[in-house]
Structure formats: structure tokens, C-alpha cells
Design an enzyme around this catalytic site. Structure first.
Site, short mmCIF file in Angstrom:
data_model
loop_
_atom_site.label_atom_id
_atom_site.label_comp_id
_atom_site.label_asym_id
_atom_site.label_seq_id
_atom_site.Cartn_x
_atom_site.Cartn_y
_atom_site.Cartn_z
N CYS A 267 -6.76 -22.69 -33.19
CA CYS A 267 -6.24 -21.52 -33.33
C CYS A 267 -6.19 -20.86 -34.76
O CYS A 267 -5.47 -20.96 -35.51
CB CYS A 267 -4.62 -21.59 -33.01
SG CYS A 267 -4.45 -22.54 -31.23
N ALA A 268 -7.48 -20.37 -34.97
CA ALA A 268 -7.93 -20.04 -36.51
C ALA A 268 -7.68 -18.88 -36.78
O ALA A 268 -7.59 -18.36 -38.15
CB ALA A 268 -9.20 -20.50 -36.91
N PRO A 270 -6.05 -14.97 -37.94
CA PRO A 270 -7.08 -14.21 -38.55
C PRO A 270 -7.80 -15.21 -39.58
O PRO A 270 -8.74 -14.31 -40.21
CB PRO A 270 -6.42 -12.96 -39.08
CG PRO A 270 -5.10 -13.45 -39.32
CD PRO A 270 -4.69 -14.67 -38.00
N GLY A 271 -7.87 -16.28 -39.86
CA GLY A 271 -8.35 -17.03 -40.95
C GLY A 271 -7.81 -17.29 -42.18
O GLY A 271 -8.49 -17.58 -43.11
N GLY A 272 -6.51 -16.87 -42.52
CA GLY A 272 -6.04 -17.14 -43.79
C GLY A 272 -6.14 -18.64 -44.07
O GLY A 272 -6.45 -18.99 -45.35
N LYS A 273 -5.76 -19.72 -43.11
CA LYS A 273 -5.87 -20.86 -43.58
C LYS A 273 -7.48 -21.35 -43.46
O LYS A 273 -7.60 -22.33 -44.14
CB LYS A 273 -5.19 -21.76 -42.71
CG LYS A 273 -3.48 -21.05 -42.66
CD LYS A 273 -2.55 -22.03 -41.86
CE LYS A 273 -1.20 -21.45 -41.82
NZ LYS A 273 -1.31 -20.37 -40.85
N ASP A 318 -10.89 -22.20 -26.01
CA ASP A 318 -9.64 -22.76 -25.70
C ASP A 318 -9.36 -24.05 -26.53
O ASP A 318 -9.92 -25.01 -26.10
CB ASP A 318 -9.44 -22.78 -24.17
CG ASP A 318 -8.15 -23.38 -23.95
OD1 ASP A 318 -7.19 -23.40 -24.78
OD2 ASP A 318 -7.54 -23.46 -22.77
N ASP A 334 -2.45 -25.14 -35.52
CA ASP A 334 -1.79 -24.00 -36.02
C ASP A 334 -1.51 -23.04 -34.77
O ASP A 334 -1.73 -21.72 -34.73
CB ASP A 334 -2.14 -23.12 -37.10
CG ASP A 334 -1.60 -22.21 -37.86
OD1 ASP A 334 -0.27 -22.39 -37.92
OD2 ASP A 334 -2.03 -21.02 -38.33
N CYS A 387 4.84 -21.23 -37.80
CA CYS A 387 5.64 -20.40 -38.67
C CYS A 387 7.13 -19.95 -37.87
O CYS A 387 7.49 -18.90 -38.03
CB CYS A 387 4.88 -19.18 -38.92
SG CYS A 387 4.40 -17.84 -37.70
C1 SAM Z 1 -0.45 -18.62 -35.50
S1 SAM Z 1 -2.01 -17.70 -35.23
C2 SAM Z 1 -3.10 -18.72 -36.35
C3 SAM Z 1 -3.08 -18.27 -37.49
C4 SAM Z 1 -4.40 -18.76 -38.44
N1 SAM Z 1 -4.34 -20.32 -38.47
C5 SAM Z 1 -4.42 -18.33 -39.90
O1 SAM Z 1 -3.83 -19.22 -40.78
O2 SAM Z 1 -4.65 -17.30 -40.06
C6 SAM Z 1 -2.49 -18.44 -33.45
C7 SAM Z 1 -3.72 -18.05 -33.16
O3 SAM Z 1 -4.17 -18.65 -32.11
C8 SAM Z 1 -4.99 -18.01 -31.14
N2 SAM Z 1 -4.67 -18.78 -29.86
C9 SAM Z 1 -3.71 -18.84 -28.75
N3 SAM Z 1 -3.95 -19.82 -27.87
C10 SAM Z 1 -5.05 -20.45 -28.13
C11 SAM Z 1 -5.69 -21.40 -27.43
N4 SAM Z 1 -5.53 -21.85 -26.46
N5 SAM Z 1 -7.01 -21.93 -28.00
C12 SAM Z 1 -7.42 -20.97 -29.01
N6 SAM Z 1 -6.65 -20.05 -29.96
C13 SAM Z 1 -5.56 -19.60 -29.37
C14 SAM Z 1 -4.06 -16.86 -30.95
O4 SAM Z 1 -5.10 -15.77 -30.60
C15 SAM Z 1 -3.85 -16.58 -32.53
O5 SAM Z 1 -4.85 -16.08 -33.32
#
Ligand code: SAM
Length: 435
Positions: A267-268, A270-273, A318, A334, A387
Site C-alpha cells: 500500500c505504497a 503516493p510514496g512518501g514512505k 492487490d 501501511d 494514520c
Molecule cells: C495509507 S495510503 C499509503 C500511503 C503511503 N504508504 C505513503 O507513505 O505515501 C494507502 C494506499 O493503499 C492503496 N490500497 C488500498 N487497498 C489496497 C490493496 N488491497 N492493495 C494495494 N494497495 C491498496 C490505496 O490506493 C492507497 O494508495
């Protein structure tokens, strides 16, 4: 000659922008940050005007429950019966009168009336009457007497949904719940992360156009004293920095990846982490960044490129699905969450998120955590972060996970940052080790 109190006023660019943001958010369901960006750009606002517009719009959106309560009392009618364009002019004007008090009251009132006139054919007399009465009575009379002795009353005083107030009352106790809700209405910290792949944090701090201070626990963090238009800065284009709360920086620090390791980031976008992980690894090794949403994965890939994070491989997939490749040294999970730790920065979120979404989110979080756990090599590390400030999504997810996966043990205490105490966003971070 000073303008007469009742003279029609030219509406200032910041107020015009803030009003447009309120209309987009409350009448068209837009996200506040996107609406602000679009409107500020359309009006070509200066940095100062944009900062003021943001303060006005975000404040009026956050304080909606309290403002609507006061408007209802002063107008002696249900706010649901006030035409939305008028109601939004009232919210903006009242927010300024009761919470900001930077301009003379007559100017605030006159400009709110002008905004109402521009948008609605009739009814600006109501805006004038309500705001003039509010200016006469003042914040001490209108707000000072609001009680906060129960979750529901505190929710009204600090403008939160009642269910959120009840949740925090139970979790943190009344005093902290009230402090947290009060803090949620303050501007968010403005922090940037120096990209240590290309920039030295001390040198970078010196190149920023605003004053800043540092955090001894996070050498890459620079906390700014005031906002500036980061995305227009050459430093941003060069990939020398990105905007990130200190709480978010603690997450990649908790995973603590080393140069040369293989890391999975679930769940990466927009990529901050992700880009922080790459920097902590000094650009050596591999980060597999998994994101389900194709458009967001594209944003992530561009962010990785801008931040010189060449070791990041973006995968559209996924994260809850099991993975076929060799296990990873470290895995970050995340997942999407209710976001209740980010109400300062996301002013409209509190009015969007529904109580019954929590259960669904918790189930998804657990599925993704399980998939992430299975990808950790024996002896490897797993970090789970959200968060939010919500035990069902945090402590209870981890407790249930540990119960059913005895090969994992906690590696230190889980952390929960709190906006009122830590002056950053509210994140939950649990670090587990696979034996
Ligand atoms: C909390 S944000 C992640 C923030 C990110 N780690 C960062 O630090 O910028 C959650 C992300 O998970 C994605 N997401 C939701 N369900 C998912 C899944 N089953 N598999 C992969 N990504 C998923 C969302 O589209 C969203 O971009």
C-alpha cells in the site's frame, strides 16, 4: 478616508478563494486540498494570499459543526433551511469573526455579504444580520459558554462528529479527548523531509525561504515555521525534499532498513514512505512498492523518479494476495485507514468518514497484514502503521494477529503519536519480528 462600515467592499482574493473552496467541498463533495490547489492556481494567488485562503477555508471547514450551531441560534432557524451559497458565506464570515479576528469586523461582514450577493439572488440580508449580530456579541459570549462535559457537547464545542468524540473519550479519557479535538482545529505542522540521497539536511534548511527548526530524533526532518509553496520550489523539482509529517517519517525509521536489503512496501502510493525507505538504504538494495490503484501507482513511480529512488520497483497489485517470490528482509504494511490522526491536515475528512466504515477497514487491514507477514523471512521485521487513532484499526488488529500468528513477536512497544501531545499527525506504529 476609512471605508464606511456599510460600504460595499471589493472581496479580497484570499476570501474569494476560501469561499470557492467551501462551495466545492460542501456543495460538490470535493476534497479540500484539491479544491484549494485548483482555486489558488486559477486565481494565480501569491504565496501570502494562498496561505491566508488556506487558513480561512480549512478553519471554516473544520469548525463547521460549531459554526452551524451558532448560525442556527443567531438566525433563529434550522441551518438546513438556509440556501447553501448563503450558508457558506455565513460560515466563512463567522469563522473569521469568531476565530481569526485579523481584520476589522465591518470588512469581514461586508465581504461575506458581497460573496453572498455574487452567488445567490436573494437572502444576503440574512448574512448581513447574522454576522453583524455575531460581531456585536463576540467570541466570548458565543463560544465561551459552550459546555464540554460530555462527549456530545465536547463534539459540538470542538466541531467533531459525536461518534469520534465518544471513541476518544473511551480510549484516551475526557481530558485528552478534549485536548486532541481542540488540537485538530489548529493548523497542521508543516514539515519536509530532506532527501539524504541528494541533499544534506543542514544545507537544505539554509536554502529554504522560511524559518525552520529541527527534531533531534529525526535528522532528515525540517519543521517549517510557516507554509510556502513547496511544489513551485526548484528544491522540490530537484527531488531534494518532500512534504511529510514527522509522524509519517517515524514509520520508515521504525522499519529501519539497511543498505543492500530487500524490502516490501505494501500500500505504497503516493510514496512518501517508499522514498524515505530508499534514502535510509542509501540507494542500495531493492524496494518493491505495491499499490492497487493504477493512477496512484503512476504518481508513486513519478515520485520515486523525482526523489532519485532508483531501487524502487512499482507493482500494480492487490497487497492482500499472497506473494510468490522469495521472502523479504523487512516488510511495511501501511493500509488504508480512517485517517483520524490527520484531521488537522485534511479538514473535510471528519465530515466524510462514517462510523460503520471502521469495521470494514479493520478487516481489510488484517488481510493485508497477514499477506505482508507471510512475505517476511524468518528473523525479518514487519512494521504495521496507520494514520489513525482508533483501537479497532490499531491495537486490536495487532492483538488478533499475534494471537493467530505465534511465529511473530512484538519488537518493542507499539507507538501512538497524538497531535495535541506530539505536535505532529496521529500515527500508530507496531514493529514485529518473525522468529
Ligand atoms: C495509507 S495510503 C499509503 C500511503 C503511503 N504508504 C505513503 O507513505 O505515501 C494507502 C494506499 O493503499 C492503496 N490500497 C488500498 N487497498 C489496497 C490493496 N488491497 N492493495 C494495494 N494497495 C491498496 C490505496 O490506493 C492507497 O494508495
Amino acid at each position: 478616508v476609512a471605508p464606511r462600515p456599510n460600504a460595499p467592499q471589493e472581496v479580497s482574493p484570499a476570501r474569494r478563494c476560501a469561499y470557492a473552496v467551501l462551495v466545492r467541498v460542501f456543495e460538490h463533495g470535493a476534497y479540500a486540498d484539491e479544491a484549494l490547489r485548483a482555486q489558488a492556481q486559477a486565481q494565480a494567488l501569491s504565496g501570502r494570499e494562498r496561505a491566508l485562503a488556506m487558513r480561512l477555508a480549512y478553519g471554516a471547514i473544520q469548525r463547521r459543526a460549531t459554526l452551524d450551531h451558532v448560525i442556527g441560534e443567531l438566525a433563529e432557524r434550522d441551518v438546513g433551511r438556509i440556501d447553501p451559497p448563503l450558508l457558506n458565506a455565513l460560515r466563512l464570515g463567522l469563522y473569521e469573526l469568531l476565530y481569526l479576528q485579523g481584520s476589522p469586523a465591518y470588512a469581514t461582514v461586508a465581504q461575506a455579504v458581497e460573496l453572498a450577493k455574487l452567488q445567490a439572488r436573494a437572502g444576503h440580508g440574512l448574512v448581513n444580520a447574522v454576522l453583524r449580530r455575531a460581531a456585536r456579541e463576540g467570541p466570548a459570549a458565543l463560544l465561551g459558554a459552550l459546555p464540554e462535559d460530555t462527549p456530545e457537547r465536547a463534539a459540538l464545542k470542538h466541531s467533531h462528529p459525536a461518534w469520534v468524540a465518544r471513541l476518544w473519550w473511551q480510549t484516551l479519557g475526557p481530558e485528552q479527548a478534549r485536548e486532541l479535538m481542540a488540537a485538530d482545529n489548529e493548523p497542521a505542522e508543516v514539515a519536509v523531509r530532506a532527501n539524504t540521497l541528494v541533499a544534506d539536511p543542514d544545507a537544505l534548511a539554509g536554502r529554504l525561504p522560511v524559518a525552520s527548526h529541527r527534531d533531534p530524533r529525526l535528522p532528515e526532518a525540517i519543521v517549517l515555521e510557516e507554509p510556502f509553496d513547496l511544489h513551485a520550489s526548484p528544491l522540490w523539482v530537484e527531488g531534494a525534499l518532500s512534504a511529510q509529517s514527522r509522524a509519517a517519517m517515524l514509520v520508515s525509521r521504525a522499519l529501519a532498513p539497511e543498505a543492500g536489503e530487500r524490502v516490501l512496501d505494501l500500500c505504497a502510493a503516493p510514496g512518501g514512505k517508499t522514498t524515505h525507505l530508499a534514502a535510509l538504504m542509501q540507494g542500495r538494495g531493492e524496494v518493491v512498492a505495491v499499490e492497487r490503484d493504477r493512477r496512484r501507482a503512476g504518481v508513486l513511480a513519478r515520485t520515486a523518479e523525482r526523489m532519485h529512488a532508483g531501487i524502487v520497483r512499482v507493482e500494480v497489485a492487490d497487497a492482500a494476495q499472497p506473494r510468490a517470490e522469495a521472502p523479504f528482509d523487512r516488510v511495511l504494511v501501511d493500509p488504508p485507514c480512517s485517517g483520524l490522526g490527520t484531521l488537522q491536515a485534511r479538514p473535510d475528512l471528519r465530515w466524510r468518514i462514517q462510523e460503520d466504515a471502521i469495521g470494514t477497514l479493520a478487516r481489510r487491514q488484517r488481510e493485508i497484514l497477514d499477506a505482508g507477514a507471510s512475505a517476511v523471512r524468518p528473523g525479518g521485521l514487519l512494521v504495521y502503521s496507520t494514520c489513525t487513532i482508533s483501537p479497532d484499526e490499531n491495537e486490536r488488529v495487532i492483538a488478533a494477529f499475534l494471537e493467530s500468528r505465534p511465529e511473530f513477536v512484538p519488537d518493542g512497544e507499539a507507538q501512538q503519536t497524538l497531535p495535541h501531545r506530539d505536535r505532529t499527525a496521529g500515527f500508530f506504529i507496531a514493529r514485529l519480528r518473525r522468529e
